[in-house]
Design a protein around this motif. Structure first.
Motif, PDB file in Angstrom:
ATOM      1  N   MET A  17       0.826  -1.209   0.000  1.00  0.00           N
ATOM      2  CA  MET A  17       0.000   0.000   0.000  1.00  0.00           C
ATOM      3  C   MET A  17       0.858   1.255   0.000  1.00  0.00           C
ATOM      4  N   PHE A  20       2.445   1.611  -3.419  1.00  0.00           N
ATOM      5  CA  PHE A  20       1.393   1.970  -4.363  1.00  0.00           C
ATOM      6  C   PHE A  20       1.005   3.439  -4.211  1.00  0.00           C
ATOM      7  N   SER A  21       1.017   3.936  -2.973  1.00  0.00           N
ATOM      8  CA  SER A  21       0.594   5.314  -2.704  1.00  0.00           C
ATOM      9  C   SER A  21       1.595   6.338  -3.210  1.00  0.00           C
ATOM     10  N   ARG A 159      -4.943   2.730 -11.856  1.00  0.00           N
ATOM     11  CA  ARG A 159      -4.827   2.418 -10.426  1.00  0.00           C
ATOM     12  C   ARG A 159      -5.636   1.172 -10.067  1.00  0.00           C
ATOM     13  N   SER A 164       0.087   2.284 -10.451  1.00  0.00           N
ATOM     14  CA  SER A 164       0.015   3.640  -9.908  1.00  0.00           C
ATOM     15  C   SER A 164       1.183   4.512 -10.373  1.00  0.00           C
ATOM     16  N   TYR A 292      -3.812   8.186  -0.288  1.00  0.00           N
ATOM     17  CA  TYR A 292      -4.321   7.089   0.546  1.00  0.00           C
ATOM     18  C   TYR A 292      -5.771   6.773   0.201  1.00  0.00           C
ATOM     19  N   THR A 295      -5.635   4.771  -2.937  1.00  0.00           N
ATOM     20  CA  THR A 295      -5.105   3.448  -2.599  1.00  0.00           C
ATOM     21  C   THR A 295      -6.165   2.607  -1.911  1.00  0.00           C
ATOM     22  N   CYS A 319      -4.465   2.520   6.689  1.00  0.00           N
ATOM     23  CA  CYS A 319      -4.821   3.879   6.275  1.00  0.00           C
ATOM     24  C   CYS A 319      -4.746   4.846   7.459  1.00  0.00           C
TER      25      CYS A 319
END
Length: 459
Positions: A17, A20-21, A159, A164, A292, A295, A319
């Motif tokens: 995550m 990816f963010s 995404r 991403s 976020y 994501t 998160c």
């Protein structure tokens, strides 16, 4: 079929995550740089009135485009859920439907924005020494809307399948081009706000070309075939079901910001310039929160489609960790160097003083903004989109109106106006958390009922 960059359905979540963010943050930072370079250029080379003119348009632009940009959320959720369920034909249909909707939405926003910008600027109480410049900037700016809509829709598709990074690379190219044209038009030709607006239009269309080319040469379910461009009714309805409430939330929130901008305008050009500079800095701190949010949509959407509901709980916890870590690190840095940061936008001491005041009030409670913005992503990816909209309507929009009509009217000061932000963020954030837990409980109950039904069928 090409493999998505990120496996969202298996393995550890925290690192994936975070990784990816990061490119999403990069993409949104580059988009913000478009606006920041505009403001720095006009603030430094065209004066405070030009800076106020560009800054005064931000909330109004978001108001006009927000309703349609919400559709990109519906696109991301639809593609992510179909990816998780391995419905690749449905993914392709959503891609082609999205491109048609994006083009039509972009044209509609362009026409509407050009037509109504002047009346709304007047209604907002924009000062006479600023309104002409603001209108010029917005009229040119909205010519870019078809390109803006299309590339944001495609970024949402990428995404959803786990990519991403591509969007960030394309926006980097467009951002460099934007900066070059800013120097040419503002410093070279002394075109002020018109110059920065033209630079924006050029860079937005270049970005759109890069994104469209990406889909045309893709070798998997997201490949764009021009002959297949049409609206699939079922996919359009899925997109609208999620995207329209998301767009309405953005619209309502932007409307409340327009009301606050009107209150800012009542203090004059110095306050407008200070608020514009501070708001631009705040947007950079908010960029990770937006990352976020996106994501959360992608990861939750795929795991929801795959019926891996336990992973959604872990996504929510991660998160929250991201939100608080970002608030402490970026917020602390900003407060430490607040005068220097605001000084980038203006050398006027009065502008810097007011800008620092707003920045301090905002940053102290900025984690509430993160909760308010990120958790609707989890909820929408589980199929609940109306409830987050209502939470924002009640917690942020309506309460802001009440604040402006009562407390701010009674105590008409800059500080009282700025305090409105963290209070409404906190209230809306509480509502968003409650809605997330409600949606979580509902899907788990539905899962239990589905298992019971299957067991009865088997027996």
């Amino acid at each position: 079929m090409a493999t998505p960059n990120t496996n969202m359905l298996e393995g550890p979540l925290f690192k994936r995550m975070l990784v990816f963010s990061l490119p999403i943050m990069g993409m949104y930072i580059l988009q913000l740089l478009f606006n920041t370079t505009d403001m720095v250029m006009v603030g430094r080379f065209s004066g405070s009135n030009a800076l106020a003119a560009v800054g005064a348009t931000g909330s109004l632009i978001n108001l006009i485009i927000g309703l349609f940009m919400g559709l990109s959320v519906g696109i991301t959720v639809t593609v992510a859920q179909d990816m998780g369920a391995r419905k690749y034909k449905d993914v392709s249909e959503t891609v082609h439907t999205s491109m048609v909707i994006g083009a039509l939405a972009g044209i509609a926003v362009m026409i509407m924005g050009i037509a109504i910008c002047r009346p709304i600027l007047v209604a907002m109480g924009t000062p006479q020494n600023v309104i002409g410049l603001s209108e010029t900037y917005m009229t040119i700016y909205f010519i870019a809307m078809p390109a803006t809509m299309i590339y944001n829709f495609i970024a949402g598709i990428l995404r959803a399948i786990g990519d991403s990074s591509t969007a960030m690379y394309f926006l980097l190219i467009a951002g460099v081009i934007h900066l070059i044209f800013n120097f040419i038009f503002v410093i070279g030709f002394h075109m002020s706000v018109a110059g920065v607006a033209i630079a924006t239009v050029i860079s937005e269309y270049i970005a759109a070309y890069l994104f469209i080319h990406k889909l045309l040469v893709a070798h998997d379910m997201i490949r764009l075939h021009l002959k297949k461009l049409r609206i699939h009714k079922d996919k359009m309805m899925e997109i609208i079901k999620i995207g329209l409430p998301a767009g309405m939330q953005s619209f309502l929130f932007s409307f409340s910001n327009v009301l606050i901008q009107s209150a800012v305008n009542s203090f004059g050009a110095t306050m407008m310039a200070a608020s514009a500079a501070s708001s631009n800095v705040e947007n950079y701190i908010g960029t990770p929160m937006t990352a976020y949010y996106n994501t959360a949509i992608a990861f939750t959407g795929q795991n929801f489609g795959a019926k891996k509901f336990d992973r959604i709980d872990r996504i929510a916890k991660i998160c929250l960790l991201f939100i608080f870590a970002t608030w402490i690190l970026l917020g602390g840095f900003t407060l430490l160097f607040d005068k220097q940061i605001i000084g980038i936008f203006s050398t006027d001491n009065a502008v810097i003083k007011l800008g620092v005041l707003r920045l301090t009030v905002i940053i102290i409670a900025y984690f509430t903004n993160g909760v308010m913005n990120v958790f609707p992503g989890l909820t929408r990816a589980m199929g609940y989109s109306v409830s987050p909209m209502l939470a924002t309507l009640i917690g942020a929009c309506l309460f802001r109106i009440v604040w402006l009509l009562t407390i701010f009217t009674t105590v008409h000061t800059e500080l009282i106006l700025f305090i409105c932000y963290p209070i409404t963020w906190g209230l809306a954030g509480i509502f968003q958390l409650m809605i997330f837990f409600y949606a979580r409980k509902k899907i788990r109950n539905n899962q239990r009922e589905w298992v019971k039904t299957k067991l009865k069928t088997v027996s």
